[in-house]
Design a protein around this motif. Structure first.
Motif, mmCIF file in Angstrom:
data_model
loop_
_atom_site.group_PDB
_atom_site.id
_atom_site.type_symbol
_atom_site.label_atom_id
_atom_site.label_comp_id
_atom_site.label_asym_id
_atom_site.label_seq_id
_atom_site.Cartn_x
_atom_site.Cartn_y
_atom_site.Cartn_z
ATOM 1 N N LYS A 162 -15.031 -17.885 -21.670
ATOM 2 C CA LYS A 162 -16.089 -17.948 -20.659
ATOM 3 C C LYS A 162 -15.521 -17.874 -19.246
ATOM 4 O O LYS A 162 -16.255 -17.556 -18.317
ATOM 5 N N ALA A 163 -14.266 -18.195 -19.076
ATOM 6 C CA ALA A 163 -13.646 -18.177 -17.744
ATOM 7 C C ALA A 163 -13.100 -16.778 -17.473
ATOM 8 O O ALA A 163 -12.138 -16.337 -18.097
ATOM 9 N N ASP A 164 -13.736 -16.070 -16.538
ATOM 10 C CA ASP A 164 -13.338 -14.703 -16.198
ATOM 11 C C ASP A 164 -12.598 -14.732 -14.862
ATOM 12 O O ASP A 164 -13.206 -14.824 -13.792
ATOM 13 N N GLY A 165 -11.255 -14.691 -14.938
ATOM 14 C CA GLY A 165 -10.451 -14.719 -13.710
ATOM 15 C C GLY A 165 -9.906 -13.367 -13.299
ATOM 16 O O GLY A 165 -8.984 -13.284 -12.493
ATOM 17 N N THR A 166 -10.457 -12.287 -13.867
ATOM 18 C CA THR A 166 -9.955 -10.949 -13.548
ATOM 19 C C THR A 166 -10.356 -10.559 -12.136
ATOM 20 O O THR A 166 -11.398 -10.986 -11.619
ATOM 21 N N VAL A 167 -9.505 -9.749 -11.511
ATOM 22 C CA VAL A 167 -9.754 -9.300 -10.137
ATOM 23 C C VAL A 167 -9.794 -7.782 -10.028
ATOM 24 O O VAL A 167 -9.934 -7.251 -8.921
ATOM 25 N N SER A 168 -9.625 -7.065 -11.131
ATOM 26 C CA SER A 168 -9.620 -5.610 -11.068
ATOM 27 C C SER A 168 -10.074 -5.056 -12.405
ATOM 28 O O SER A 168 -10.182 -5.775 -13.406
ATOM 29 N N VAL A 169 -10.353 -3.766 -12.379
ATOM 30 C CA VAL A 169 -10.676 -3.004 -13.583
ATOM 31 C C VAL A 169 -9.582 -1.950 -13.733
ATOM 32 O O VAL A 169 -8.774 -1.744 -12.821
ATOM 33 N N PRO A 170 -9.489 -1.274 -14.906
ATOM 34 C CA PRO A 170 -8.412 -0.294 -15.079
ATOM 35 C C PRO A 170 -8.334 0.752 -13.974
ATOM 36 O O PRO A 170 -7.241 1.149 -13.566
ATOM 37 N N ALA A 171 -9.496 1.181 -13.435
ATOM 38 C CA ALA A 171 -9.466 2.199 -12.371
ATOM 39 C C ALA A 171 -8.832 1.641 -11.104
ATOM 40 O O ALA A 171 -7.949 2.255 -10.499
ATOM 41 N N THR A 172 -9.277 0.452 -10.679
ATOM 42 C CA THR A 172 -8.703 -0.147 -9.462
ATOM 43 C C THR A 172 -7.267 -0.591 -9.692
ATOM 44 O O THR A 172 -6.455 -0.593 -8.776
ATOM 45 N N TRP A 173 -6.961 -0.992 -10.931
ATOM 46 C CA TRP A 173 -5.573 -1.390 -11.257
ATOM 47 C C TRP A 173 -4.619 -0.210 -11.090
ATOM 48 O O TRP A 173 -3.557 -0.322 -10.468
ATOM 49 N N ALA A 174 -4.994 0.947 -11.625
ATOM 50 C CA ALA A 174 -4.146 2.132 -11.481
ATOM 51 C C ALA A 174 -4.118 2.610 -10.037
ATOM 52 O O ALA A 174 -3.083 3.053 -9.531
ATOM 53 N N LYS A 175 -5.283 2.512 -9.356
ATOM 54 C CA LYS A 175 -5.342 2.961 -7.959
ATOM 55 C C LYS A 175 -4.461 2.095 -7.064
ATOM 56 O O LYS A 175 -3.888 2.585 -6.084
ATOM 57 N N PHE A 176 -4.334 0.806 -7.388
ATOM 58 C CA PHE A 176 -3.489 -0.077 -6.584
ATOM 59 C C PHE A 176 -2.037 0.402 -6.605
ATOM 60 O O PHE A 176 -1.391 0.537 -5.557
ATOM 61 N N SER A 177 -1.500 0.664 -7.790
ATOM 62 C CA SER A 177 -0.119 1.160 -7.879
ATOM 63 C C SER A 177 0.014 2.547 -7.269
ATOM 64 O O SER A 177 1.020 2.858 -6.605
ATOM 65 N N GLU A 178 -1.013 3.385 -7.470
ATOM 66 C CA GLU A 178 -0.965 4.725 -6.883
ATOM 67 C C GLU A 178 -0.962 4.656 -5.361
ATOM 68 O O GLU A 178 -0.223 5.398 -4.698
ATOM 69 N N ASP A 179 -1.751 3.737 -4.791
ATOM 70 C CA ASP A 179 -1.762 3.567 -3.332
ATOM 71 C C ASP A 179 -0.415 3.067 -2.834
ATOM 72 O O ASP A 179 0.066 3.505 -1.776
ATOM 73 N N ASN A 180 0.193 2.141 -3.562
ATOM 74 C CA ASN A 180 1.524 1.647 -3.163
ATOM 75 C C ASN A 180 2.554 2.779 -3.169
ATOM 76 O O ASN A 180 3.380 2.898 -2.250
ATOM 77 N N ILE A 181 2.497 3.625 -4.207
ATOM 78 C CA ILE A 181 3.446 4.746 -4.289
ATOM 79 C C ILE A 181 3.168 5.747 -3.182
ATOM 80 O O ILE A 181 4.102 6.267 -2.541
ATOM 81 N N ARG A 182 1.887 6.021 -2.911
ATOM 82 C CA ARG A 182 1.547 6.968 -1.846
ATOM 83 C C ARG A 182 1.984 6.433 -0.484
ATOM 84 O O ARG A 182 2.486 7.185 0.361
ATOM 85 N N CYS A 183 1.787 5.137 -0.263
ATOM 86 C CA CYS A 183 2.240 4.525 0.998
ATOM 87 C C CYS A 183 3.756 4.633 1.136
ATOM 88 O O CYS A 183 4.274 4.929 2.221
ATOM 89 N N SER A 184 4.469 4.418 0.045
ATOM 90 C CA SER A 184 5.932 4.548 0.081
ATOM 91 C C SER A 184 6.346 5.987 0.346
ATOM 92 O O SER A 184 7.286 6.243 1.125
ATOM 93 N N GLN A 185 5.672 6.930 -0.266
ATOM 94 C CA GLN A 185 5.995 8.344 -0.027
ATOM 95 C C GLN A 185 5.731 8.727 1.429
ATOM 96 O O GLN A 185 6.520 9.468 2.040
ATOM 97 N N HIS A 186 4.641 8.234 1.986
ATOM 98 C CA HIS A 186 4.345 8.500 3.397
ATOM 99 C C HIS A 186 5.420 7.892 4.308
ATOM 100 O O HIS A 186 5.860 8.523 5.278
ATOM 101 N N ALA A 187 5.844 6.678 3.971
ATOM 102 C CA ALA A 187 6.912 6.042 4.757
ATOM 103 C C ALA A 187 8.216 6.826 4.637
ATOM 104 O O ALA A 187 8.945 6.999 5.633
ATOM 105 N N ARG A 188 8.509 7.341 3.455
ATOM 106 C CA ARG A 188 9.738 8.137 3.280
ATOM 107 C C ARG A 188 9.660 9.428 4.079
ATOM 108 O O ARG A 188 10.657 9.868 4.676
ATOM 109 N N ALA A 189 8.471 10.067 4.099
ATOM 110 C CA ALA A 189 8.320 11.301 4.878
ATOM 111 C C ALA A 189 8.537 11.032 6.367
ATOM 112 O O ALA A 189 9.231 11.798 7.060
ATOM 113 N N ASN A 190 7.963 9.942 6.867
ATOM 114 C CA ASN A 190 8.184 9.588 8.276
ATOM 115 C C ASN A 190 9.650 9.259 8.536
ATOM 116 O O ASN A 190 10.184 9.575 9.618
ATOM 117 N N SER A 191 10.295 8.630 7.576
ATOM 118 C CA SER A 191 11.717 8.311 7.744
ATOM 119 C C SER A 191 12.557 9.578 7.832
ATOM 120 O O SER A 191 13.467 9.681 8.669
#
Length: 483
Positions: free
Chosen positions: A283-312
């Protein structure tokens, strides 16, 4: 002595009530004792006795009024047991047996159906439970595969970001080293300007050397400021890279923890030791994401890192271009200033040599003028004696008597001689004055030449000193940040 179930009271507690039991015979020992009475709400003394079997009766007082040492009222048991009023008939008994048999038969039939249904239910639920457990295990396996995929992506991106961050830090160190290397030439250029302020007189001129030095100082400061700004931009980019690195590391750490937990859950069996009941956990639902947002979170982190590498990468290219351009510009201005110094030193040396040659000539003229003055003074001195002779002769001839004072040829000759010698003396004295004036002018020129030669020597010494200071200049590798 009180009766059982009564309370001893003082005389001031109220009016005495008469007990249900007969009064005892008055004696001297009980005459002044307090008689018990019933408080409101208290049960009678005999209220605890069953009414069916026992009965409390009043006992008439005895004639002899004997004393009862126990103080309890006497009781009398009935002669026979009381008769029961409730009875069942035979018909009632038979009907009850029939109802009992029918109820038992119905219960048995219902229990049989329940057992058969329960067996089918057990089989269905066992199959459903097994299928659900297998589905959960399969879903956990797929989840572990997804986590492994994103873990590999995060690890690869984190390695690339760390390499780029290290390269960017190297570029920053090169920029800082190059900016520090520029401090030496800049200090030398400023010292050259400071030393050249010690030039004297007409040599304190705004020449090409000074123009080049001022331009060189401006160029060095501009290059140093450019490299410093690039280093500051790289520092900000390094902060962005570290934020992206922290996000990747945090995401990777979470993925590792989730992978460990899901793998542990995947390996759990019904025979495992670590299983337990956790009531209400579903009955206790402590989830904060769904599979779509879960994958998008890692994808956003990778995209942010790629953008930082391009600027570097872009900043590293700018730093490389800036280092090369500033190094080339500094070398060009350094060489140009050195050429101006050499030209100026040659000009000062030539001017100094000419002044020294002119000074030698002036000294020769001074020597000759001094000789002329000496000869003029001697000539003037030599003309004094003939003048004295002529004037003495004229003065002697003035003493001739009477008619002898004749203006004869000797007289004319002596007068002419005196005038001529006197004019000669005036001419020689004027020439002597002119010679003295010329000598004074030559001495003044000599002093000016010596002063000018001293000025030129000072300027020559300063420029040579500046050139000696400028013999050391950072090499191109040091100017582009390689130590």
């Amino acid at each position: 002595m009180e009766f059982l179930g009564t309370t001893q009271l003082a005389s001031y507690c109220g009016t005495k009530k008469r007990c249900l039991f007969p009064d005892l015979a008055p004696t001297s020992t009980t005459k002044d004792t307090y008689q018990s009475y019933y408080l409101p709400g208290y049960r009678r003394l005999s209220s605890w006795r069953p009414n069916l079997l026992h009965k409390v009766v009043s006992v008439p007082p005895s004639s002899d009024k004997q004393f009862n040492p126990t103080g309890r009222p006497p009781t009398i048991l009935p002669a026979s047991r009381s008769t029961l009023h409730a009875r069942y008939s035979t018909r009632d008994w038979q009907h009850a047996n029939m109802v009992q048999l029918k109820g038992s038969e119905a219960s048995r039939y219902s229990a049989g159906r329940l057992n058969a249904d329960s067996m089918r239910l057990i089989q269905d639920k066992d199959q459903l439970t097994y299928q659900m457990q297998e589905d959960s295990r399969r879903n956990l396996g797929e989840r572990i595969s997804n986590i492994d995929f994103w873990r590999s992506e995060l690890v690869y991106e984190l390695e690339c970001l760390l390499k780029e961050t290290q390269a960017l830090e190297t570029a920053k160190k090169r920029l800082e080293c190059a900016a520090d290397e520029m401090q030496g030439p800049l200090k030398i250029a400023l010292e050259c300007l400071y030393h050249r302020e010690k030039r004297k007189g007409i040599d304190l001129v705004h020449d090409d050397v000074e123009k080049n030095l001022i331009k060189e100082v401006d160029v060095f400061k501009d290059c140093q400021e450019t490299l410093t700004k690039l280093a500051q931009k790289i520092s900000k980019q390094l902060g962005i890279n570290r934020d992206a690195q922290h996000a990747l590391e945090q995401d990777l750490s979470d993925k590792n923890s989730a992978h460990f937990i899901d793998e542990k859950c995947f390996n759990l069996r019904n025979t495992s030791d670590s299983i337990n009941f956790y009531h209400g956990v579903e009955k206790a639902d402590g989830t904060v994401s769904v599979p779509a947002t879960w994958a998008k979170f890692s994808e956003d982190n990778i995209r942010c890192s790629q953008h930082a590498r391009a600027n570097s990468v872009k900043l590293r290219q700018e730093a490389e271009v800036g280092l090369e351009s500033t190094s080339e510009e500094m070398w060009n201005h350094f060489i140009s200033t050195n050429l101006a110094f050499n030209n100026r030193i040659a000009e000062v040396a030539d001017a100094k040599n000419k002044l020294q040659a002119q000074l030698a000539k002036i000294l020769q003229e001074i020597f000759q003028t001094e000789d002329t003055i000496m000869l003029l003074e001697r000539s003037i001195k030599a003309k004094e004696y003939p003048l004295k002779v002529a004037q003495t002769r004229l003065e002697g001839r003035t003493k001739r008597p009477n008619i002898e004072l004749c203006r004869d040829a000797p007289q004319f000759q002596l007068v002419t001689e005196v005038y001529t010698i006197d004019d000669t003396l005036h001419t020689l004295k004027r020439r002597l004055q002119e010679a003295h004036d010329t000598l004074q002018m030559l001495v003044l020129n000599k002093s000016k030449l010596e002063q000018e030669i001293s000025v030129k020597a000072n300027s020559f010494f300063i420029d040579k000193k500046c050139m000696d200071m400028r013999k050391v200049f950072p090499s191109t590798p040091r100017l582009i940040g390689y130590t």
